[in-house]
Design an enzyme around this catalytic site. Structure first.
Site, PDB file in Angstrom:
ATOM      1  N   LYS A   1     -31.030  -4.533  53.159  1.00 52.84           N
ATOM      2  CA  LYS A   1     -30.823  -2.767  52.481  1.00 52.84           C
ATOM      3  C   LYS A   1     -30.686  -2.150  53.908  1.00 52.84           C
ATOM      4  CE  LYS A   1     -30.427   0.619  49.685  1.00 52.84           C
ATOM      5  NZ  LYS A   1     -29.008   0.505  48.719  1.00 52.84           N
TER       6      LYS A   1
ATOM      7  N   SER B   1     -26.316  -4.128  51.090  1.00 53.87           N
ATOM      8  CA  SER B   1     -27.038  -2.849  50.626  1.00 53.87           C
ATOM      9  C   SER B   1     -27.032  -1.774  51.492  1.00 53.87           C
ATOM     10  CB  SER B   1     -26.972  -2.565  49.125  1.00 53.87           C
ATOM     11  OG  SER B   1     -28.039  -2.977  49.639  1.00 53.87           O
TER      12      SER B   1
END
Length: 360
Positions: free
Chosen positions: A147, A216
């Site tokens: 992330k 992401s």
């Protein structure tokens, strides 16, 4: 060496932490959690505050070394849910191998470095460190989840004041640049590409990728949260993993082949971690698609909905981790795929037949 359990629970909203009850029901505490990996029902874009909310409610319950990875966007049939990766070093003597995981964070990524070489190298170094901590070979790694941060309009304005040109002056594009740098860092750490290839790819060439990378981006963090998942002979549990790729957004054959391999190994699918994107060429199998030219719905949202349906059909339910934006995460237009599955213990036999005869 950290063996793991995987617990998956549906959520009623980004602020739902009822999975803590599932944790307790299985005999674990919050200190056992290595990572919380979830899908939240936001838009998956720059202003997806469902990720921020989920992180804010989960992180106070976790130890400092744990990480959260929340991917926004549950378009189509994707169900909001969380996956808890829980440390469990109990040895099941019926298994001679098992799933292991390690989590960590990079130092903060300064806005001036986001999407650039320093960002890529920071992820590379963190992934390499975690793989070394697990004591496994690169080939034993089946998934690296990252992330990573993005650039806000405030970040961009601040850089301009300092006379620094950001990697992009578009906040949405900065997500892609951040995912790209993170994914190339993973590929470098796993020795899938060399530095020259990575540098060329960082400039925009899509000729390099990792089938084990899943990145992401979000505004809820300033560093990169990193989770490495693999298999080890030093663990002894019922979980296993394999990785492959989808060659395009409706490559059902690759998913079916992977599911068949799980079945051949006597396994049951527990979770799929899949990346999806709109093919940057503008076509899929020689037919034009409109995902990149739709001014109403972002391309990542189209891709998640399309791929999510295929992945949910393979698993048999919608609690699947499908993340949009697959820069260097599988080939262009496709996406990386990791399947975590569970196997029954082998049947006990008192004798083993070898080439030398019968050995006790």
């Amino acid at each position: 060496m950290t063996g793991v359990r995987l617990l998956t629970a549906p959520t009623t909203g980004p602020d739902d932490i009822s999975a803590l009850e599932l944790l307790a029901d299985n005999g674990f505490g919050t200190d056992d959690v290595l990572a919380v990996v979830g899908k939240t029902e936001g838009n998956g874009c720059v202003n997806d505050f469902s990720r921020t909310l989920a992180s804010a409610v989960w992180e106070p319950h976790l130890k400092e070394a744990a990480v959260t990875v929340f991917s926004g966007g549950t378009e189509g049939v994707i169900a909001p849910h969380v996956n808890l990766l829980v440390a469990d070093d109990r040895v099941d003597p019926r298994h001679q191998r098992g799933l292991v995981a390690a989590a960590g964070t990079t130092p903060a990524i300064p806005p001036a470095e986001l999407g650039r070489v320093a960002h890529m190298e920071s992820v590379r170094d963190t992934v390499a460190k975690l793989v070394a901590e697990l004591g496994i070979a690169d080939d034993d790694v089946h998934l690296v989840l990252v992330k990573c941060p993005l650039l806000t309009s405030t970040d961009i304005a601040g850089l301009r004041v300092m006379g620094v040109e950001p990697v992009s002056d578009d906040t949405y594009e900065s997500m892609a640049r951040s995912r790209a740098a993170s994914s190339l860092g993973i590929a470098l750490a796993l020795d899938e590409i060399d530095t020259d290839t990575a540098l060329a790819a960082l400039e925009g060439r899509r000729h390099a990728w990792s089938n084990r990378a899943s990145a992401s981006a979000g505004a809820e963090l300033k560093s990169c949260h990193v989770l490495v998942v693999g298999e080890s002979d030093k663990a002894a549990n019922s979980l296993r993993a394999l990785h492959t790729e989808m060659k395009d957004a409706y490559d059902l054959d690759s998913l079916l082949s992977a599911a068949a391999l799980v079945s051949e190994r006597g396994g049951r699918i527990r979770q799929l971690f899949v990346k999806a994107e709109a093919d940057p060429s503008g076509t899929i199998r020689n037919l034009r698609h409109t995902m990149l030219t739709d001014s109403d719905i972002n391309a990542t949202r189209h891709a998640r909905a399309a791929v999510g349906a295929l992945v949910a059909a393979i698993k048999g339910d919608g609690a699947v981790y499908v993340s949009g934006g697959a820069e260097h995460q599988g080939r262009p237009g496709g996406g990386s795929v990791t399947i975590v599955y569970e196997v029954d213990p082998p049947r006990f036999t008192p004798y083993n037949t070898t080439s030398e005869g019968i050995a006790r």
